[in-house]
Enzyme design. Structure first.
Site, PDB file in Angstrom:
ATOM      1  N   HIS A   1       2.935  -5.140  -8.130  1.00  0.00           N
ATOM      2  CA  HIS A   1       2.853  -5.651  -6.695  1.00  0.00           C
ATOM      3  C   HIS A   1       3.556  -6.375  -6.858  1.00  0.00           C
ATOM      4  O   HIS A   1       3.709  -7.049  -5.029  1.00  0.00           O
ATOM      5  CB  HIS A   1       1.513  -6.396  -6.980  1.00  0.00           C
ATOM      6  CG  HIS A   1       0.288  -5.367  -6.995  1.00  0.00           C
ATOM      7  ND1 HIS A   1       0.067  -3.435  -8.129  1.00  0.00           N
ATOM      8  CD2 HIS A   1      -0.669  -4.784  -6.209  1.00  0.00           C
ATOM      9  CE1 HIS A   1      -0.757  -2.859  -6.782  1.00  0.00           C
ATOM     10  NE2 HIS A   1      -1.318  -4.194  -6.223  1.00  0.00           N
TER      11      HIS A   1
ATOM     12  N   ASP B   1      -7.665  -1.353 -10.200  1.00  0.00           N
ATOM     13  CA  ASP B   1      -6.967  -0.848  -8.382  1.00  0.00           C
ATOM     14  C   ASP B   1      -7.584  -0.139  -7.625  1.00  0.00           C
ATOM     15  O   ASP B   1      -7.679   1.238  -8.473  1.00  0.00           O
ATOM     16  CB  ASP B   1      -5.306  -0.684  -8.854  1.00  0.00           C
ATOM     17  CG  ASP B   1      -4.505  -0.818  -7.250  1.00  0.00           C
ATOM     18  OD1 ASP B   1      -3.883  -1.838  -7.085  1.00  0.00           O
ATOM     19  OD2 ASP B   1      -5.024   0.072  -6.414  1.00  0.00           O
TER      20      ASP B   1
ATOM     21  N   ARG C   1      -3.890   0.308   4.234  1.00  0.00           N
ATOM     22  CA  ARG C   1      -4.828  -1.110   4.469  1.00  0.00           C
ATOM     23  C   ARG C   1      -3.994  -1.409   5.556  1.00  0.00           C
ATOM     24  O   ARG C   1      -3.176  -1.616   5.798  1.00  0.00           O
ATOM     25  CB  ARG C   1      -5.611  -1.988   3.827  1.00  0.00           C
ATOM     26  CG  ARG C   1      -5.960  -1.244   2.271  1.00  0.00           C
ATOM     27  CD  ARG C   1      -6.907  -1.806   1.639  1.00  0.00           C
ATOM     28  NE  ARG C   1      -7.797  -1.388   0.697  1.00  0.00           N
ATOM     29  CZ  ARG C   1      -7.955  -1.202  -0.801  1.00  0.00           C
ATOM     30  NH1 ARG C   1      -7.350  -2.623  -0.972  1.00  0.00           N
ATOM     31  NH2 ARG C   1      -8.701  -0.460  -1.113  1.00  0.00           N
TER      32      ARG C   1
ATOM     33  N   SER D   1      -9.731  -3.587  -1.974  1.00  0.00           N
ATOM     34  CA  SER D   1      -8.896  -4.086  -2.927  1.00  0.00           C
ATOM     35  C   SER D   1     -10.331  -3.808  -4.666  1.00  0.00           C
ATOM     36  O   SER D   1     -11.507  -4.374  -4.070  1.00  0.00           O
ATOM     37  CB  SER D   1      -8.494  -5.195  -3.271  1.00  0.00           C
ATOM     38  OG  SER D   1      -8.683  -6.143  -4.476  1.00  0.00           O
TER      39      SER D   1
HETATM   40  C1  MIC Z   1      -4.721  -3.460  -3.243  1.00  0.00           C
HETATM   41  O1  MIC Z   1      -3.969  -2.525  -2.287  1.00  0.00           O
HETATM   42  O2  MIC Z   1      -4.729  -4.352  -2.130  1.00  0.00           O
HETATM   43  C2  MIC Z   1      -4.078  -3.962  -3.822  1.00  0.00           C
HETATM   44  C3  MIC Z   1      -3.353  -4.874  -3.751  1.00  0.00           C
HETATM   45  O3  MIC Z   1      -3.795  -2.649  -4.731  1.00  0.00           O
HETATM   46  C4  MIC Z   1      -5.939  -4.235  -5.366  1.00  0.00           C
HETATM   47  C5  MIC Z   1      -5.692  -4.562  -6.512  1.00  0.00           C
HETATM   48  C6  MIC Z   1      -5.392  -6.171  -6.513  1.00  0.00           C
HETATM   49  O4  MIC Z   1      -5.813  -6.773  -5.315  1.00  0.00           O
HETATM   50  O5  MIC Z   1      -4.164  -6.720  -7.013  1.00  0.00           O
HETATM   51  C7  MIC Z   1      -6.502  -3.274  -4.901  1.00  0.00           C
HETATM   52  O6  MIC Z   1      -5.970  -1.946  -4.109  1.00  0.00           O
HETATM   53  O7  MIC Z   1      -7.458  -2.620  -5.738  1.00  0.00           O
HETATM   54 FE1  SF4 Z   2      -0.290  -1.294  -4.314  1.00  0.00          FE
HETATM   55 FE2  SF4 Z   2      -2.863  -1.398  -3.003  1.00  0.00          FE
HETATM   56 FE3  SF4 Z   2      -0.710  -1.325  -1.556  1.00  0.00          FE
HETATM   57 FE4  SF4 Z   2      -0.671   0.756  -3.334  1.00  0.00          FE
HETATM   58  S1  SF4 Z   2      -2.372  -0.123  -1.834  1.00  0.00           S
HETATM   59  S2  SF4 Z   2       1.144   0.330  -3.002  1.00  0.00           S
HETATM   60  S3  SF4 Z   2      -1.692   0.206  -5.124  1.00  0.00           S
HETATM   61  S4  SF4 Z   2      -0.762  -3.060  -2.791  1.00  0.00           S
END
Ligand code: MIC
Ligand code: SF4
Length: 640
Positions: free
Chosen positions: A65, A119, A379, A536
């Site tokens: 990350h 995650d 997202r 998340s």
């Molecule tokens: C995300 O896609 O929002 C993340 C960053 O991967 C998170 C984890 C985090 O906040 O560290 C997730 O999806 O759980």
């Molecule tokens: Fe990384 Fe979360 Fe984005 Fe996937 S959705 S690439 S785990 S930050």
């Protein structure tokens, strides 16, 4: 009565409870994964349990990350995770080795096994037939220590895939269509299982795109059968021996079924600021764009990247577009280099980034003000890109590449044969140099765990009080995401192990005064609408409010992982018995809940809200009520 695939795996891993929808079940966990942004907390929690070595079949710690290392904080966290992993029997995937979900299904995942990961996109593993579930860090810590993982027994939802994808239409469009049909709340309480003739035609990377983005449905997880496609994929990874066949029984019963006709599907986009705000690319075609980002755990396989390179080959991206490409893993990256696809990308004008989450989590590459960014990610929540008024559209790699060339939204189905799916090779380039094995038991005994000064102690949790009377510090709408509660990005990710510092940014995109006001009040309540805490798995979205004195969150409904994280942190999550009572609440007003201990057993509470009596409820399992009374999961676990 026969079983679904998920029911078969649950049955084989059930350690407590009955497989009755809604009732709490405990599952034996075979594998765990963590990433760096949630991993530091998870390992601090694991260490506090005093267990010398993980009891899972395989646990892997990924660094993906935050790989910027813009100061010592990050590098220190990585060193901590590497040393704690080595000591406790955990494999370590170094920064640059790739995004956890991509690397996990390539190198470690096994059909029929259970996996939990800190995650929310851990369900990606469902693409190879794993029961893979996203969880809070504390739950992962407990599973590493051999404890069960608890969830309400999900209902079963079948997605029947018929027909065949047409050129320019991809797996991303399948999941976008499922999101269109079900919305971001539609999967809550379900496991989504893919079935039908269409399944056979989808390769493992295509399936993983779909299971990955099942997280956006709010589903517990998503899963595909393990079949000849799965066997071929594992054989190409040199792990055919990990293959087992998995399919649902002919008389398996599903609570709900929807259908996607792949032949009729056209390229789609999720428009700002929600993954279920779907339009066709035809509707958007010609609209101006500023940025294109290709990669993330949704669409960064070699299959995706080679398609992108084929579209870009011999052409130049439009002058108004900035294009970034992040391959999902070192394996993908080296295969792109080997087959020349990388050269095609570079020559077309792409900025090739490291194999990491990168722009997906706002680690650089934020769009310009009000800039339109097409991303192959999962997202597009408000502010997640790092630019509050950035307009993020989620699209397939084909749409992204075609649009980067055109400089406007462009429909890849007009590209014809160039956009035909890529046939996976018989062998992938296997190079595990980015994975460090843990120390053996003898060496581990004396190994040192290195903790930098940025690692601050875990916030103090407290046993649930009998009476909560506190100010409503914040009242928010439906679909509040964890990106609203605890934003990520380059500014805050280095502080994921420093809760006091992080707390300054809590709810920053919604109300920048929240943190100050909560602190000043000393104790408080948050009131939310439907699906509070979607997105998340970050337990920081519970730990930070805890540190700011939040005692209870009252909402119309909660997202599963966030509700569990609140309980684990010792914060009481309650829902309105009558959702209209939400309207009685005013920000700044006081809510008083008496006799909490007495009423917890029945799960019915009476609260005083602005002179009205309001009924609040909880459907928490008995185990979760005990966790609240003990003052959070860690205290509960250590008191046992
Ligand atoms: C995300 O896609 O929002 C993340 C960053 O991967 C998170 C984890 C985090 O906040 O560290 C997730 O999806 O759980
Ligand atoms: Fe990384 Fe979360 Fe984005 Fe996937 S959705 S690439 S785990 S930050």
């Amino acid at each position: 009565m026969g079983n679904t695939i998920a029911e078969k795996i649950i049955k084989a891993h059930l350690v407590s409870g009955e497989m009755v929808a809604g009732q709490e079940i405990g599952l034996k966990i075979d594998q765990t994964l963590t990433q760096d942004a949630t991993g530091t907390m998870a390992y601090l929690e694991f260490e506090s349990m005093g267990i010398p070595r993980v009891k899972t079949e395989k646990s892997v710690a990924y660094i993906d990350h935050n790989t910027l290392q813009s100061g010592f904080e990050n590098a220190d966290d990585h060193r901590y995770i590497q040393t704690v992993a080595a000591k406790h029997g955990i494999y370590f995937s170094r920064p640059g080795n790739g995004i956890c979900h991509q690397v996990h299904y390539e190198r470690f995942g096994k059909p029929g096994k259970t996996l939990i990961g800190s995650d929310s996109h851990t369900p990606t593993g469902g693409g190879i037939g794993m029961l893979a579930i996203g969880a809070g860090g504390m739950d992962v810590a407990v599973a590493m220590g051999g404890g069960a993982y608890y969830i309400p027994m999900p209902k079963m939802l079948k997605v029947e895939l018929t027909g065949e994808l047409q050129p320019g239409v991809s797996a991303k469009d399948i999941i976008l269509d499922v999101l269109r049909q079900l919305t971001v709340k539609g999967g809550v309480g379900y496991i989504v299982e893919y079935a039908g003739e269409g399944v056979k035609k989808l390769s493992v990377p295509q399936r993983c795109t779909i299971t990955n983005m099942g997280a956006e449905l709010g589903a517990t997880t998503s899963i595909f059968p393990s079949d000849e496609q799965t066997r071929a994929f594992l054989a190409a990874e040199g792990r055919e021996e990990d293959w087992v066949e998995l399919s649902s029984d002919a008389d398996a019963v599903y609570d709900k079924t929807i259908t996607v006709d792949m032949t009729a599907l056209r390229p789609l986009a999720a428009c700002p600021h929600s993954p279920d705000n779907i339009k066709s690319i035809q509707e958007l075609a010609g609209g101006k764009i500023d940025q294109v980002c290709i990669g993330s755990c949704t669409n960064s396989s070699v299959a995706d990247m080679v398609k992108v390179a084929a579209i870009l080959k011999g052409k130049k991206i439009a002058d108004n577009v900035s294009l970034s490409i992040s391959p999902g893993s070192r394996q993908v990256f080296s295969m792109l280099a080997e087959c020349g696809a990388l050269t095609d990308m570079i020559d077309a004008g792409a900025r090739v980034l490291e194999c990491a989450c990168g722009p997906c989590i706002g680690m650089g590459f934020s769009p310009n003000s009000a800039g339109v960014s097409l991303r192959t990610f999962n997202r597009n929540f408000l502010g997640r890109s790092g630019t509050k008024d950035g307009q993020v559209y989620l699209v397939s790699p084909e749409t992204a590449a075609a649009s980067a060339l055109a400089g406007v939204f462009a429909d890849p189905s007009e590209l014809g044969e160039i956009a035909v799916p890529y046939e996976l090779p018989e062998k992938f380039r296997i190079n595990d140099s980015g994975v460090i094995e843990p120390l053996d038991e003898e060496a581990a005994k004396t190994a040192e765990v290195v903790k930098g000064p940025n690692i601050k102690p875990f916030p103090e949790t407290r046993p649930l009080e009998d009476k909560i009377s506190a100010e409503v510090i914040l009242k928010v709408e439906d679909n509040i995401t964890t990106d609203h509660i605890m934003p990520a990005g380059a500014k805050t990710l280095p502080y994921r192990s420093n809760i006091p510092y992080l707390s300054k940014f809590c709810f920053e995109v919604v109300d920048p005064t929240f943190a100050e006001r909560a602190k000043a009040a000393g104790s408080g309540i948050i009131v939310g609408g439907q699906n509070y805490g979607q997105g998340s798995s970050r337990e920081h979205a519970a730990l930070v409010p805890l540190a700011l004195g939040i005692r209870a969150v009252i909402a119309k409904s909660f997202a599963r992982i966030h509700a569990a994280n609140l309980v684990n942190a010792g914060i009481l999550p309650l829902t309105f018995a009558n959702p209209d009572d939400y309207n009685l609440v005013t920000q700044g007003g006081t809510i008083t809940i008496d006799n909490i201990h007495r009423d917890l057993a029945e799960g019915h509470f009476t609260a005083q809200v602005n002179g009205h009596e309001v009924e609040l409820v909880t459907t928490l399992a008995d185990r979760q009520k005990e966790i609240l009374l003990a003052g959070g999961l860690l205290k509960y676990t250590s008191g046992k």
